[in-house]
Design a protein around this motif. Structure first.
Motif, PDB file in Angstrom:
ATOM      1  N   ALA A   1       0.817  -1.211   0.000  1.00  0.00           N
ATOM      2  CA  ALA A   1       0.000   0.000   0.000  1.00  0.00           C
ATOM      3  C   ALA A   1       0.853   1.265   0.000  1.00  0.00           C
ATOM      4  N   ARG A   2       1.946   1.256   0.754  1.00  0.00           N
ATOM      5  CA  ARG A   2       2.765   2.474   0.909  1.00  0.00           C
ATOM      6  C   ARG A   2       3.830   2.632  -0.168  1.00  0.00           C
ATOM      7  N   GLN A   3       4.454   1.520  -0.533  1.00  0.00           N
ATOM      8  CA  GLN A   3       5.634   1.612  -1.401  1.00  0.00           C
ATOM      9  C   GLN A   3       5.323   1.350  -2.876  1.00  0.00           C
ATOM     10  N   GLN A   4       4.228   0.661  -3.149  1.00  0.00           N
ATOM     11  CA  GLN A   4       3.854   0.315  -4.526  1.00  0.00           C
ATOM     12  C   GLN A   4       5.061  -0.246  -5.294  1.00  0.00           C
ATOM     13  N   PRO A   5       5.634  -1.355  -4.806  1.00  0.00           N
ATOM     14  CA  PRO A   5       6.847  -1.909  -5.422  1.00  0.00           C
ATOM     15  C   PRO A   5       6.578  -2.443  -6.830  1.00  0.00           C
ATOM     16  N   VAL A   6       7.635  -2.554  -7.603  1.00  0.00           N
ATOM     17  CA  VAL A   6       7.543  -3.089  -8.968  1.00  0.00           C
ATOM     18  C   VAL A   6       8.655  -4.115  -9.165  1.00  0.00           C
ATOM     19  N   ALA A   7       8.567  -4.866 -10.284  1.00  0.00           N
ATOM     20  CA  ALA A   7       9.592  -5.820 -10.693  1.00  0.00           C
ATOM     21  C   ALA A   7       9.909  -6.809  -9.563  1.00  0.00           C
ATOM     22  N   ARG A   8      11.209  -7.035  -9.287  1.00  0.00           N
ATOM     23  CA  ARG A   8      11.596  -8.042  -8.295  1.00  0.00           C
ATOM     24  C   ARG A   8      11.063  -7.705  -6.910  1.00  0.00           C
ATOM     25  N   ASP A   9      11.039  -6.427  -6.556  1.00  0.00           N
ATOM     26  CA  ASP A   9      10.538  -6.052  -5.230  1.00  0.00           C
ATOM     27  C   ASP A   9       9.075  -6.461  -5.067  1.00  0.00           C
ATOM     28  N   LEU A  10       8.305  -6.283  -6.123  1.00  0.00           N
ATOM     29  CA  LEU A  10       6.902  -6.694  -6.075  1.00  0.00           C
ATOM     30  C   LEU A  10       6.796  -8.212  -5.947  1.00  0.00           C
ATOM     31  N   ARG A  11       7.634  -8.930  -6.668  1.00  0.00           N
ATOM     32  CA  ARG A  11       7.623 -10.394  -6.586  1.00  0.00           C
ATOM     33  C   ARG A  11       7.941 -10.860  -5.168  1.00  0.00           C
ATOM     34  N   ILE A  12       8.885 -10.182  -4.530  1.00  0.00           N
ATOM     35  CA  ILE A  12       9.265 -10.552  -3.162  1.00  0.00           C
ATOM     36  C   ILE A  12       8.071 -10.429  -2.216  1.00  0.00           C
ATOM     37  N   VAL A  13       7.374  -9.311  -2.295  1.00  0.00           N
ATOM     38  CA  VAL A  13       6.281  -9.057  -1.358  1.00  0.00           C
ATOM     39  C   VAL A  13       5.101 -10.001  -1.625  1.00  0.00           C
ATOM     40  N   VAL A  14       4.739 -10.151  -2.894  1.00  0.00           N
ATOM     41  CA  VAL A  14       3.614 -11.026  -3.227  1.00  0.00           C
ATOM     42  C   VAL A  14       3.948 -12.484  -2.895  1.00  0.00           C
ATOM     43  N   SER A  15       5.168 -12.898  -3.204  1.00  0.00           N
ATOM     44  CA  SER A  15       5.583 -14.264  -2.885  1.00  0.00           C
ATOM     45  C   SER A  15       5.594 -14.492  -1.376  1.00  0.00           C
ATOM     46  N   ALA A  16       5.974 -13.481  -0.618  1.00  0.00           N
ATOM     47  CA  ALA A  16       5.986 -13.606   0.837  1.00  0.00           C
ATOM     48  C   ALA A  16       4.592 -13.908   1.374  1.00  0.00           C
ATOM     49  N   LEU A  17       3.575 -13.277   0.806  1.00  0.00           N
ATOM     50  CA  LEU A  17       2.200 -13.544   1.221  1.00  0.00           C
ATOM     51  C   LEU A  17       1.825 -15.001   0.952  1.00  0.00           C
ATOM     52  N   ARG A  18       2.218 -15.509  -0.193  1.00  0.00           N
ATOM     53  CA  ARG A  18       1.887 -16.887  -0.557  1.00  0.00           C
ATOM     54  C   ARG A  18       2.707 -17.884   0.261  1.00  0.00           C
ATOM     55  N   ILE A  19       3.969 -17.566   0.486  1.00  0.00           N
ATOM     56  CA  ILE A  19       4.820 -18.450   1.293  1.00  0.00           C
ATOM     57  C   ILE A  19       4.319 -18.502   2.727  1.00  0.00           C
ATOM     58  N   SER A  20       3.915 -17.364   3.247  1.00  0.00           N
ATOM     59  CA  SER A  20       3.376 -17.299   4.605  1.00  0.00           C
ATOM     60  C   SER A  20       2.170 -18.224   4.759  1.00  0.00           C
ATOM     61  N   ALA A  21       1.295 -18.214   3.761  1.00  0.00           N
ATOM     62  CA  ALA A  21       0.104 -19.073   3.809  1.00  0.00           C
ATOM     63  C   ALA A  21       0.497 -20.547   3.807  1.00  0.00           C
ATOM     64  N   SER A  22       1.496 -20.902   3.001  1.00  0.00           N
ATOM     65  CA  SER A  22       1.936 -22.296   2.950  1.00  0.00           C
ATOM     66  C   SER A  22       2.609 -22.722   4.255  1.00  0.00           C
ATOM     67  N   LEU A  23       3.394 -21.836   4.849  1.00  0.00           N
ATOM     68  CA  LEU A  23       4.021 -22.149   6.137  1.00  0.00           C
ATOM     69  C   LEU A  23       2.961 -22.356   7.222  1.00  0.00           C
ATOM     70  N   GLU A  24       1.931 -21.534   7.174  1.00  0.00           N
ATOM     71  CA  GLU A  24       0.851 -21.683   8.148  1.00  0.00           C
ATOM     72  C   GLU A  24       0.164 -23.029   7.997  1.00  0.00           C
ATOM     73  N   ARG A  25      -0.019 -23.478   6.758  1.00  0.00           N
ATOM     74  CA  ARG A  25      -0.635 -24.777   6.511  1.00  0.00           C
ATOM     75  C   ARG A  25       0.302 -25.911   6.946  1.00  0.00           C
ATOM     76  N   MET A  26       1.586 -25.731   6.784  1.00  0.00           N
ATOM     77  CA  MET A  26       2.540 -26.732   7.268  1.00  0.00           C
ATOM     78  C   MET A  26       2.433 -26.869   8.790  1.00  0.00           C
ATOM     79  N   GLY A  27       2.276 -25.740   9.463  1.00  0.00           N
ATOM     80  CA  GLY A  27       2.062 -25.783  10.905  1.00  0.00           C
ATOM     81  C   GLY A  27       0.795 -26.535  11.259  1.00  0.00           C
TER      82      GLY A  27
END
Length: 217
Positions: free
Chosen positions: A68-94
């Motif tokens: 919301a604040r930084q409006q990242p693009v390119a690799r930075d955007l991939r990092i943030v979006v991937s983090a959301l998806r990875i977080s969900a998978s880690l939670e399911r592993m738990g």
């Protein structure tokens, strides 16, 4: 502002590693509880799942705030979006680790599976713990060799998972209905734990290469 943004991205990675470490501890304790019929350890895993859930929620809030604040693009955007998806998978592993611990608690003081399957489940637990340790290190280092090792370990778990089904569906199976259900569920939890790890490994590979195809996504 750019320096602050980079610090926030670093915090995202560090939080992923922290959650992965919690998951690593959880599956190690859950599989021990399962194989040893250790009810106190099982209850600890169940209680500690809230820590994983809370850490995942906090990371998601951070990632959304960055978007919301930084409006990242390119690799930075991939990092943030991937983090959301990875977080969900880690939670399911738990959650999978918690389910394994719940089976141990429900069947205490008995062991969850009959003697004929115990070595198979010991191996399933060994591979899940191994995968969890490698996943934590992968998130810390982005060493792609670990991603491949996780996939190879998952192949071993898939083979063990199929062997459980072959056993409980075979003519020589003498287990009661509850044994069949417990073995089937427990095997599925172990297998799904590894599947989520593979999914995360693919996302890390995508982050490193920017290539959806080579990451298998």
């Amino acid at each position: 502002m750019r320096e602050v943004f980079q610090q926030e991205l670093q915090e995202v990675q560090e939080r992923l590693v922290e959650i992965a470490t919690l998951v690593e501890i959880s599956i190690e304790n859950a599989t021990r509880a399962f194989n040893e019929s250790n009810v106190s350890l099982a209850e600890a895993v169940i209680a500690d799942d809230d820590k994983i859930d809370g850490a995942a929620v906090a990371l998601d809030e951070l990632a959304i705030n960055i978007l919301a604040r930084q409006q990242p693009v390119a690799r930075d955007l991939r990092i943030v979006v991937s983090a959301l998806r990875i977080s969900a998978s880690l939670e399911r592993m738990g959650d999978m680790a918690e389910h394994i611990a719940q089976l141990a608690r429900y069947r205490f003081p008995d062991k969850v599976v009959p003697r004929s399957l115990r070595s198979t489940f010991a191996d399933l637990g060994k591979y899940d713990v191994q995968i969890a340790k490698k996943l934590t290190e992968l998130l810390r280092t982005e060493d792609m060799r670990l991603a491949e090792e996780i996939r190879n370990d998952d192949d071993q778990i898939d083979a063990l998972h199929l062997s459980v089904f072959d056993k409980v569906l075979g003519e020589t199976w003498k287990g009661a209905a509850v044994d069949t259900v417990d073995a089937t569920l427990a095997s599925r939890y172990h297998e799904r734990f590894a599947d989520h790890a593979v999914s995360i490994a693919k996302k890390v590979q995508y982050l490193a290469t920017g290539d959806w195809v080579s990451a298998g996504l």
